[in-house]
Design a protein around this motif. Structure first.
Motif, PDB file in Angstrom:
ATOM      1  N   LEU A  53      -3.627 -24.806   2.987  1.00 57.24           N
ATOM      2  CA  LEU A  53      -2.565 -24.937   3.988  1.00 57.24           C
ATOM      3  C   LEU A  53      -2.446 -23.683   4.853  1.00 57.24           C
ATOM      4  N   GLU A  54      -2.732 -22.529   4.270  1.00 59.66           N
ATOM      5  CA  GLU A  54      -2.688 -21.280   5.023  1.00 59.66           C
ATOM      6  C   GLU A  54      -3.731 -21.281   6.142  1.00 59.66           C
ATOM      7  N   TYR A  55      -4.894 -21.881   5.872  1.00 58.99           N
ATOM      8  CA  TYR A  55      -5.937 -21.990   6.902  1.00 58.99           C
ATOM      9  C   TYR A  55      -5.472 -22.906   8.040  1.00 58.99           C
ATOM     10  N   VAL A  56      -4.798 -23.985   7.649  1.00 59.52           N
ATOM     11  CA  VAL A  56      -4.272 -24.919   8.652  1.00 59.52           C
ATOM     12  C   VAL A  56      -3.234 -24.216   9.528  1.00 59.52           C
TER      13      VAL A  56
ATOM     14  N   GLU B   3     -11.023 -31.719  15.995  1.00 63.38           N
ATOM     15  CA  GLU B   3      -9.890 -30.795  16.060  1.00 63.38           C
ATOM     16  C   GLU B   3      -8.785 -31.228  15.092  1.00 63.38           C
ATOM     17  N   ILE B   4      -8.506 -32.529  15.057  1.00 64.36           N
ATOM     18  CA  ILE B   4      -7.424 -33.038  14.223  1.00 64.36           C
ATOM     19  C   ILE B   4      -7.817 -33.066  12.743  1.00 64.36           C
ATOM     20  N   GLN B   5      -9.085 -33.391  12.468  1.00 61.78           N
ATOM     21  CA  GLN B   5      -9.531 -33.491  11.077  1.00 61.78           C
ATOM     22  C   GLN B   5      -9.348 -32.183  10.319  1.00 61.78           C
ATOM     23  N   ARG B   6      -9.453 -31.069  11.023  1.00 59.43           N
ATOM     24  CA  ARG B   6      -9.298 -29.768  10.371  1.00 59.43           C
ATOM     25  C   ARG B   6      -7.930 -29.660   9.703  1.00 59.43           C
ATOM     26  N   SER B   7      -6.954 -30.373  10.239  1.00 57.16           N
ATOM     27  CA  SER B   7      -5.609 -30.288   9.677  1.00 57.16           C
ATOM     28  C   SER B   7      -5.105 -31.648   9.183  1.00 57.16           C
ATOM     29  N   GLN B   8      -6.038 -32.556   8.899  1.00 62.36           N
ATOM     30  CA  GLN B   8      -5.707 -33.843   8.289  1.00 62.36           C
ATOM     31  C   GLN B   8      -4.787 -34.710   9.152  1.00 62.36           C
TER      32      GLN B   8
END
Length: 285
Positions: A113-116, A169-174
C-alpha cells in the motif's frame, strides 16, 4: 518616439468572425467541444460565447470548467438556458485517491500500500482524476453538446492514448477503468463528434505555443480544425495612431494562423471591458 508600423499585408479579404465557427459546429452536429490554449488567452470567454451561440440556435448545451476561480459563473449563468458545472480538481483528486486506496486495501499488504500511496503522489494522478470527472460529465450529457473551457491536458490525453495504457496505470493500484472513460477516448478521436477550438492571441508566444499544442493533439489522435484569435486590436478598426501601429503588428500572426489552420479561423476584437451574459453574442457579429 515614432510608432513602428508593419508593412505586412493581410492575406485574407475580410477578417472572419466567430459566427462562422458556431455555424460549423452546429451544422456538423459536434457533441464535445474544447477550447484549448495558453493561460490568459480568453478560453473561458470564447467557450461561453460558443455555448451561448449554440444555445441561441436551439441546441441543448452543457458548459463545464476546471477553473478554480469559477470565472465561468461570472461570465455566464444558467438563466441563459445553458447548464453549467465545475470540476473541482482537489475534490476529484481526493475522491480518486480514496477509491484507489480502498480497493487496493482489500488485497494488498501494508508494505504494498505504501508503494501505491507513492504512485498517487505523481502529478499524473490529478490529471487522471480530472479526466475521469470530465468523462462522467460527457456520459451524463448524452443529449447535450458539452463545451469545456479548460480541457484535460494534452499530457493526460497522451497518457490515456489507449485503454491499454490507462489500464496499466490503474492496475498498479488495483483500480478499475470506468465505462465512461472507455467510451470517451474513442469519442475524442472521432472528428465527427469532437472539436478542439484552439484559442490564441496575435502575438509570437501564444501562436507558437498553440502550434505546439496542435502538434501534441495530433500525436494523441485528436484533430483540431478551428482557431480563434482573441482580443485583436486590428479587428477594432481603431483610429488611434499608437493602437494602429500595434494593430498592424498583429497582421503577421493573423496570416500565420490563417496558414496553419488552412483558413479555418476567426478573429474576436479587443474590448475594454469583460463581456458577459447575452452580450457574449456580440462576439459572434
Amino acid at each position: 518616439m515614432k510608432n513602428s508600423f508593419s508593412d505586412e499585408k493581410l492575406q485574407v479579404n475580410e477578417i472572419p468572425k466567430l459566427k462562422a465557427i458556431i455555424e460549423d459546429l452546429y451544422s456538423s452536429n459536434k457533441k464535445v467541444i474544447f477550447t484549448m490554449g495558453k493561460g490568459g488567452v480568453g478560453k473561458t470567454t470564447i467557450a461561453a460565447a460558443i455555448a451561448l451561440g449554440l444555445a441561441d440556435k436551439g441546441a441543448k448545451v452543457h458548459l463545464t470548467t476546471t477553473d478554480p476561480a469559477t470565472h465561468l459563473k461570472f461570465v455566464l449563468d444558467e438563466s441563459y438556458g445553458i447548464t453549467i458545472s465545475n470540476i473541482d480538481e482537489k475534490k476529484e483528486l481526493k475522491k480518486y485517491k480514496e477509491e484507489v486506496l480502498s480497493k487496493a486495501g482489500e488485497t494488498m499488504s501494508e508494505e504494498d500500500l505504501e508503494y501505491v500511496k507513492e504512485d498517487l503522489r505523481s502529478p499524473c494522478t490529478q490529471e487522471i482524476a480530472v479526466f475521469r470527472a470530465f468523462a462522467q460529465i460527457v456520459e451524463k450529457s448524452e443529449n447535450e453538446i458539452v463545451v469545456i473551457d479548460t480541457a484535460p491536458t494534452v499530457h493526460t490525453l497522451l497518457l490515456l492514448d489507449s485503454t491499454e495504457s490507462y489500464n496499466r496505470e490503474i492496475q498498479r493500484s488495483q483500480g478499475d477503468i470506468p465505462e465512461s472513460v472507455k467510451k470517451l477516448l474513442p469519442k475524442l478521436r472521432n472528428e465527427k463528434e469532437t472539436e478542439v477550438v484552439i484559442v490564441t492571441l496575435a502575438e509570437t508566444t501564444p501562436v507558437y505555443e498553440a502550434k505546439r499544442l496542435e502538434e501534441d493533439l495530433k500525436r494523441a489522435g485528436i484533430k483540431s480544425k478551428w482557431w480563434v484569435i482573441n482580443s485583436s486590436l486590428l479587428a477594432t478598426n481603431t483610429t488611434n495612431d499608437i493602437l494602429k501601429a500595434k494593430a498592424s503588428n498583429e497582421i503577421i500572426w493573423i496570416n500565420k494562423v490563417n496558414e496553419i489552420s488552412n483558413g479555418n479561423f476567426a478573429v474576436v476584437q479587443w474590448r475594454n471591458e469583460e463581456i458577459k451574459g447575452k452580450k457574449l453574442l456580440d462576439l459572434l457579429k
